[in-house]
Design an enzyme around this catalytic site. Sequence first.
Site, short mmCIF file in Angstrom:
data_model
loop_
_atom_site.label_atom_id
_atom_site.label_comp_id
_atom_site.label_asym_id
_atom_site.label_seq_id
_atom_site.Cartn_x
_atom_site.Cartn_y
_atom_site.Cartn_z
CB SER A 1 -28.35 64.18 -6.56
OG SER A 1 -28.47 65.55 -6.17
CG ASP A 2 -24.82 66.24 -11.89
OD1 ASP A 2 -24.57 67.38 -11.46
OD2 ASP A 2 -24.35 65.80 -12.95
CD1 TRP A 3 -25.98 72.31 -7.81
CD2 TRP A 3 -25.12 70.32 -7.31
NE1 TRP A 3 -25.24 72.45 -6.66
CE2 TRP A 3 -24.70 71.24 -6.32
CE3 TRP A 3 -24.71 69.00 -7.20
CZ2 TRP A 3 -23.89 70.89 -5.25
CZ3 TRP A 3 -23.90 68.63 -6.13
CH2 TRP A 3 -23.50 69.57 -5.17
#
Length: 808
Positions: free
Chosen positions: A223-225
């Site tokens: 995932s993106d953060w």
Amino acid sequence: MHDDHELVRLVGKLDLRAKVRLLAGGSVWRTCAEPSIGLRALTFSDGPAGVRGPGWDERRTSLALPSPTALGATWDEGLVHRLGALLAEESRRKGVDVLLAPVLNLHRTPYGGRHFECFSEDPLLTARLGVAYVEGVQSRGVAAAPKHFVANETETDRLTHDVRVDARTLRELYLAPFEAVVEAGAWAVMSAYNGVNGHPMSENPLLTEVLKDEWGFDGVVVSDWGAVRTTVESAASGQDLSMPGPWGPWGDLLVAAVEAGEVAESAVDDKVLRLLRLAARVGALEGEVALEGEVALEGESASEAGQAGEVVFAGDVSPEASDVELLREAVAASTVLLRNNGILPLHPGRTIALIGPGAAVPRVQGGGSSGLYPSAENSLLDALLPRAEVVHAPGVRIDDQPTPVRAPVLVRVLGENDEELFREHRLTGRILETEEVPGARVLEISTTLHVTGTGPWRLAVAGYGRLTLDVDGTRVLDEVQPVDTDDPAVKHLRPPHREVEVQLTDNTEVELVARRELGEDSGMASLLAADPPRPDADREFGAAVGAASRSDVAIVVVSTTDAIEGEGRDRTTLELPGEQDALVTAVCLANPNTIVVVNSGGPVLLPWRGDTAAVLLTWFPGQEGGNGLADVLFGEREPGGRLPTTWPVREEDVPVADFLPRNQELVYGEGLDIGYRAWTAHDVEPAYWFGHGLGYTTWDYLGAHAERGAVRVRLRNTGRRRGREVVQVYLSREDSAVPRPPRWLGGFAAVVAEPGEAVEVLVEVSPQATRHWENGWCTESGGFTVHIGPDAGTTRVRLAARHVLRPR
């Protein structure tokens, strides 16, 4: 290398809780280790223009490459592959297993705030350079994680907006670069914050149905953060790893969901298998194996860095000369010569007026999570001083952002009653991270300021919570800044600042002490800044114009700022900030031998371009920007760049100007017509076409003929020096039964020739260029018209539509 049978066996050794634990970060930049199966933690780092390593600390420097738009301008897969391999070596030095790069989103509009992180407006050029980047990184045993999957072209409301896009546009434009890198063997892919067609990307059916099932992707979807916000929906999708951790919506909640039958345990097993496969590929599945040359970083204890089987990170190391030379080569290869009346290359012995604040302090990189601390920097002023008689005049001020104080800076973390819990000396007053200690209540930054001018100094403090500033023990600022965003780029990189003017006296010293409260979910990013009294603007402007009038040549460097091009926000205008346009106009009137250097990550308006002797575009050139540009100016290297995106004459000409979400919905209503395709469809002439770029020689296109899946082109170097030409092949289909853009890029190839030499180049046409999506990939019978030339708007050779470009 462990095979899948062995990996499946390892998965089977873990109970549900142990498996779920592996699927969320163990910290901000690392996954969890599992010693029972010989798995150490994987370490991630932001890219794409360098490897910062985990965390933010200016004492840990990195090689700073030219920005991805600059790499896009090279149109050179070989060079990008070499730079990817360099990034891998840098990653290994820093103990990084996964580099979060490259960015494969497209330049849908020039207003995109992270334009500089993306290669181009065209899916084929982006795909080919993306493949080269991924293969270069992974050739050294480091995983690349192409991002942001998918349709992540707008920063406004980026955490929540939903892109509405039809299947054909999604397939032919936005998914195409990702499909290419998956076919090339990418080991990881990052999912985006935004949604697509009603589903956030961290739980979107595209992850399973297209990425994994259709394309056969066998790596990890990270995932993106902070992008994973649900438990059941995201875990039941193709999302494999939720970063950062250990907090978040998986963990115990996911264990409970599996036990309740809401998420199949087989889905968890598949995610763990993919994680172990990635670990095996990067050498993280053999236990506690330290990479060669690793040492503990200053400020990080060996016990913390090596706990739970984690590697210990390399400290700051001087770059190799060959690495620096490669970066310098890349600057010249990416520099685009937009206009030249013959003044370039410069002859020795000419006096130069070097004008603009960016000539002395250039923007070497864009703003946001891709930022790093360059191992070295050189400006154009630095590079020109040994070569010529140079006078520098800033001329204008373009940035009102506060300037962080410089070393020595003392940082302290204080507890409930101001007891000191931690202290360290830093090199800057911009502190994004320091030691996290239990009981921390206040972050304090202090320094002794050496006052260099009498008058009102602008002092600033940034962060969330209560902010105070004392000058020699006197409180001059005491305000509260509430947390007003969830965007990590704002919260952790550029929190709001408060400022105050204080009268100071030249040649004195004052003690500055800034404090900010550390609240829950307020981040740690803080700033202590000081700016001297500003000089008279009219006097500065006049001094620059006067210097130009007294010199043989004037070089004006114009720049954007972090406030204009940076993560978490889009641009509101394409105009240059400040009075730079007026400055260029005045300098051109004072000296007809005026060269303008544009230091920006994406398109800006150039209303004065016809008045200049030459215009060069350097993008964000990285740490060797000054030396690389000087090489081009004096003809030691040819400007090799070609535009990866179209540049407009006026803002009202931009074809995709409606780029902001409405009610959290962003409609890609233009379909396939973005970039040069849209300019052609609207019959509007831009300032400079996609693909445009001059060299130091000239070319004559002699002819061409089509072959199976390719076009063979003959051309001659008609100039006086060796040169490189990027031959571009565009296709069109006027009688098509399906809607198509007026023309689109089918292939490209570079050729090098000596003066007077005739050469032949084979341009392979991508199979995707002759297909269209209609519930599956289809190929329309008949032929395509072939347009061959140096850019999207110029045809030097045209082949009639009878030519059928079937795959080779």
